[in-house]
Write an enzyme that holds these catalytic residues in place. Structure first.
Site, PDB file in Angstrom:
ATOM      1  N   TYR A   1      -4.167   3.379   8.358  1.00 34.68           N
ATOM      2  CA  TYR A   1      -5.463   3.082   7.797  1.00 34.68           C
ATOM      3  C   TYR A   1      -6.613   3.760   9.551  1.00 34.68           C
ATOM      4  O   TYR A   1      -6.583   4.325   9.800  1.00 34.68           O
ATOM      5  CB  TYR A   1      -6.396   1.351   7.838  1.00 34.68           C
ATOM      6  CG  TYR A   1      -5.607   1.021   6.675  1.00 34.68           C
ATOM      7  CD1 TYR A   1      -5.247   1.830   5.768  1.00 34.68           C
ATOM      8  CD2 TYR A   1      -4.255   1.105   6.715  1.00 34.68           C
ATOM      9  CE1 TYR A   1      -4.972   1.347   4.096  1.00 34.68           C
ATOM     10  CE2 TYR A   1      -3.577   0.358   5.602  1.00 34.68           C
ATOM     11  CZ  TYR A   1      -3.371   0.536   4.829  1.00 34.68           C
ATOM     12  OH  TYR A   1      -3.225   0.548   3.389  1.00 34.68           O
TER      13      TYR A   1
ATOM     14  N   VAL B   1       1.192  -3.817   3.761  1.00 32.82           N
ATOM     15  CA  VAL B   1       0.738  -4.912   4.987  1.00 32.82           C
ATOM     16  C   VAL B   1       2.450  -5.369   4.184  1.00 32.82           C
ATOM     17  O   VAL B   1       2.401  -7.098   4.947  1.00 32.82           O
ATOM     18  CB  VAL B   1      -0.022  -5.799   4.049  1.00 32.82           C
ATOM     19  CG1 VAL B   1      -1.197  -5.569   4.528  1.00 32.82           C
ATOM     20  CG2 VAL B   1      -0.119  -6.213   2.944  1.00 32.82           C
TER      21      VAL B   1
ATOM     22  N   SER C   1       0.665  -1.313  -0.160  1.00 31.41           N
ATOM     23  CA  SER C   1      -0.298   0.156   0.573  1.00 31.41           C
ATOM     24  C   SER C   1       0.611   1.572  -0.034  1.00 31.41           C
ATOM     25  O   SER C   1       0.173   2.238  -0.090  1.00 31.41           O
ATOM     26  CB  SER C   1      -0.769  -0.089   1.361  1.00 31.41           C
ATOM     27  OG  SER C   1      -1.854  -1.129   1.075  1.00 31.41           O
TER      28      SER C   1
ATOM     29  N   LYS D   1       0.558   3.354  -2.938  1.00 33.65           N
ATOM     30  CA  LYS D   1      -0.588   4.250  -3.327  1.00 33.65           C
ATOM     31  C   LYS D   1      -0.312   5.286  -3.022  1.00 33.65           C
ATOM     32  O   LYS D   1      -0.912   6.227  -3.456  1.00 33.65           O
ATOM     33  CB  LYS D   1      -2.425   4.123  -2.103  1.00 33.65           C
ATOM     34  CG  LYS D   1      -2.587   2.364  -2.350  1.00 33.65           C
ATOM     35  CD  LYS D   1      -3.169   2.257  -1.127  1.00 33.65           C
ATOM     36  CE  LYS D   1      -4.186   0.095  -1.452  1.00 33.65           C
ATOM     37  NZ  LYS D   1      -4.381   0.123  -0.078  1.00 33.65           N
TER      38      LYS D   1
ATOM     39  N   TYR E   1      -4.114  -2.721 -10.030  1.00 38.67           N
ATOM     40  CA  TYR E   1      -3.721  -2.523  -8.691  1.00 38.67           C
ATOM     41  C   TYR E   1      -3.045  -3.530  -8.545  1.00 38.67           C
ATOM     42  O   TYR E   1      -2.097  -3.478  -7.516  1.00 38.67           O
ATOM     43  CB  TYR E   1      -4.742  -2.121  -8.196  1.00 38.67           C
ATOM     44  CG  TYR E   1      -4.981  -2.285  -6.255  1.00 38.67           C
ATOM     45  CD1 TYR E   1      -5.218  -1.314  -6.071  1.00 38.67           C
ATOM     46  CD2 TYR E   1      -5.289  -3.556  -5.896  1.00 38.67           C
ATOM     47  CE1 TYR E   1      -5.427  -1.140  -4.285  1.00 38.67           C
ATOM     48  CE2 TYR E   1      -5.751  -3.971  -4.186  1.00 38.67           C
ATOM     49  CZ  TYR E   1      -5.431  -2.693  -4.175  1.00 38.67           C
ATOM     50  OH  TYR E   1      -5.363  -2.462  -2.406  1.00 38.67           O
TER      51      TYR E   1
HETATM   52  N1  GLN Z   1      -2.045  -5.257  -1.889  1.00 35.98           N
HETATM   53  C1  GLN Z   1      -2.635  -5.071  -0.568  1.00 35.98           C
HETATM   54  C2  GLN Z   1      -4.402  -5.193  -0.689  1.00 35.98           C
HETATM   55  O1  GLN Z   1      -5.029  -4.965  -1.449  1.00 35.98           O
HETATM   56  C3  GLN Z   1      -2.537  -4.061  -0.311  1.00 35.98           C
HETATM   57  C4  GLN Z   1      -3.310  -3.589   1.487  1.00 35.98           C
HETATM   58  C5  GLN Z   1      -2.050  -2.721   2.128  1.00 35.98           C
HETATM   59  O2  GLN Z   1      -1.259  -2.668   2.302  1.00 35.98           O
HETATM   60  N2  GLN Z   1      -2.647  -2.375   3.387  1.00 35.98           N
HETATM   61  O3  GLN Z   1      -5.145  -6.621   0.152  1.00 35.98           O
END
Ligand code: GLN
Length: 310
Positions: A244, A262, A65, A68, A192
Site C-alpha cells: 500500500y 493485516v 490481504s 489478494k 472477499y
Molecule cells: N480483510 C481485510 C480488509 O478488508 C484485508 C486488509 C489487509 O489485509 N490489508 O480490511
C-alpha cells in the site's frame, strides 16, 4: 548457501523474539485483535525445494490481504488482461481502504491489492459461479500451489469481518454505483471476507508462493501454474503496490516483491531464488507487519537478495 540460510532464519527469529516494540495487532476486525502479538514465524523455500524455518513457522494465521495475490492470479486466468480495464496498475500512495481515492478515480481502483481493487478481482472470480463454488475454487488453487490440502478458511474470522466490514461495504457499493461490480454487493463481500479469512502457516504460504518465485512453474507437480510473463507481472505489482502506501519504503529497505496482510503475514518473492513467508501480528502505521518487514530486511541483506543488486 543452505547452511547460511538456516543460520539466517534462526538468527532472525531469535532477534525478533527479543523485541519489545512489536507494533499493534489489527483491532478493526475483532477476531484479529485477540491474536497474541508475541508470535513470530519465518519459512523460506529455495530453488531446490528445501525449506528453512524458524519460530512459529507451522502455526496457522489469517493471511488477509496476502490472499489478494492468489485471487488476482485466478481472475487473470479467468478473464485475462481484460481485467485491466476495470483495475489500474499504479501504486496508490493512500491507505488500503481509502474511499476518497475511489471517488477521484471514478470507480476504477488504482491497483488490485488495495481493497477496492481486490473487490473487483473477487467480482471477476465470482461471475458465473455461486459464492460457494468461487470460494471452493480459491481454496483448491491454494491446496494445489502449496501442495497441502489442510489449508482452510477460518469462518470465525470471516464472520467477524462480515459483522464489522462497513468500510468495505461502502467501497463495494460505490464500485457497484460505477458499474464496476457485476454481482450483488453482498455476494462479492461474502467471497472477499472469506478469502481474506484463509488461515495458513508460514511454511504453507512460502510453498504457495513458489510459482511466483520460479517463473510460473509448479516445482513438484510439474507444468505451469501461470506463464512466466504473468508471474513476472504479478511480482511487479507486488513490488509496487504490495505494501500500500508503505510500498516505496519497503522496496527501499527490502528490495523484493512482497504482499502483506493485516493478520501480520508477508509473502516475499526472490525471483529464481526463494519464496519467503514471515508472520508477526503487530502492524505499523500503514497496516504492514512491523517485525515481518524488519525480518525480511535483515534476510534480504544477509543473503544479498535485493532485486536491485547485492
Ligand atoms: N480483510 C481485510 C480488509 O478488508 C484485508 C486488509 C489487509 O489485509 N490489508 O480490511
Amino acid at each position: 548457501m543452505k547452511e547460511a540460510l538456516l543460520e539466517a532464519v534462526t538468527a532472525i527469529a531469535a532477534a525478533m523474539a527479543t523485541r519489545s516494540e512489536r507494533g499493534r495487532v489489527a483491532d478493526y476486525i475483532p477476531e484479529l485483535a485477540r491474536v497474541d502479538p508475541d508470535h513470530f514465524g519465518i519459512a523460506v523455500v529455495d530453488a531446490d525445494g528445501d525449506v528453512a524455518v524458524a519460530g512459529d513457522a507451522d502455526a496457522p494465521f489469517s493471511i488477509q490481504s496476502v490472499s489478494k495475490v492468489f485471487a488476482l492470479t485466478l481472475a487473470l486466468g479467468k478473464i485475462g488482461d481484460g481485467l485491466w480495464r476495470r483495475v489500474g496498475r499504479e501504486p496508490s500512495g493512500n491507505a488500503f481502504n481509502s474511499i476518497t481515492q475511489l471517488e477521484y478515480e471514478k470507480g476504477i481502483p488504482r491497483n488490485p491489492f488495495i481493497n477496492a481493487g481486490a473487490l473487483v478481482v473477487t467480482d471477476a472470480i465470482l461471475s458465473g459461479h455461486t459464492p460457494k463454488v468461487a470460494l471452493g475454487e480459491i481454496l483448491r488453487f491454494l491446496h494445489f500451489v502449496a501442495d497441502d490440502e489442510t489449508i482452510f478458511i477460518d469462518d470465525k474470522v470471516a464472520k467477524s469481518e462480515q459483522d464489522t466490514g462497513f468500510r468495505n461495504a461502502a467501497l463495494a457499493n460505490y464500485l457497484r454505483a460505477f458499474e464496476n461490480l457485476r454481482n450483488p454487493v453482498e455476494m462479492v463481500l461474502g467471497v472477499y471476507f472469506h478469502h481474506c479469512a484463509i488461515a495458513m502457516s508460514c511454511r504453507q504460504l512460502a510453498m504457495a508462493g513458489r510459482y511466483l518465485a520460479f517463473g510460473g512453474r509448479h516445482p513438484t507437480a510439474g507444468g505451469r501454474v501461470v506463464s512466466s510473463e504473468r508471474a513476472k507481472r504479478i511480482n511487479a505489482l507486488m513490488l509496487t503496490c504490495g505494501h500500500y502506501d508503505g510500498s516505496g519504503d519497503f522496496a527501499f529497505r527490502v528490495g523484493i516483491p512482497a504482499k502483506s496482510g493485516v493478520g501480520g503475514g508477508i509473502l516475499g518473492v526472490v525471483p529464481g531464488k526463494a519464496s519467503i513467508a514471515v508472520w508477526s501480528p503487530g502492524l505499523d502505521g500503514q497496516g504492514n507487519s512491523l517485525l515481518g518487514s524488519e525480518a525480511l530486511e535483515i534476510l534480504s541483506r544477509r543473503m544479498g537478495w535485493s532485486i536491485f543488486g547485492d
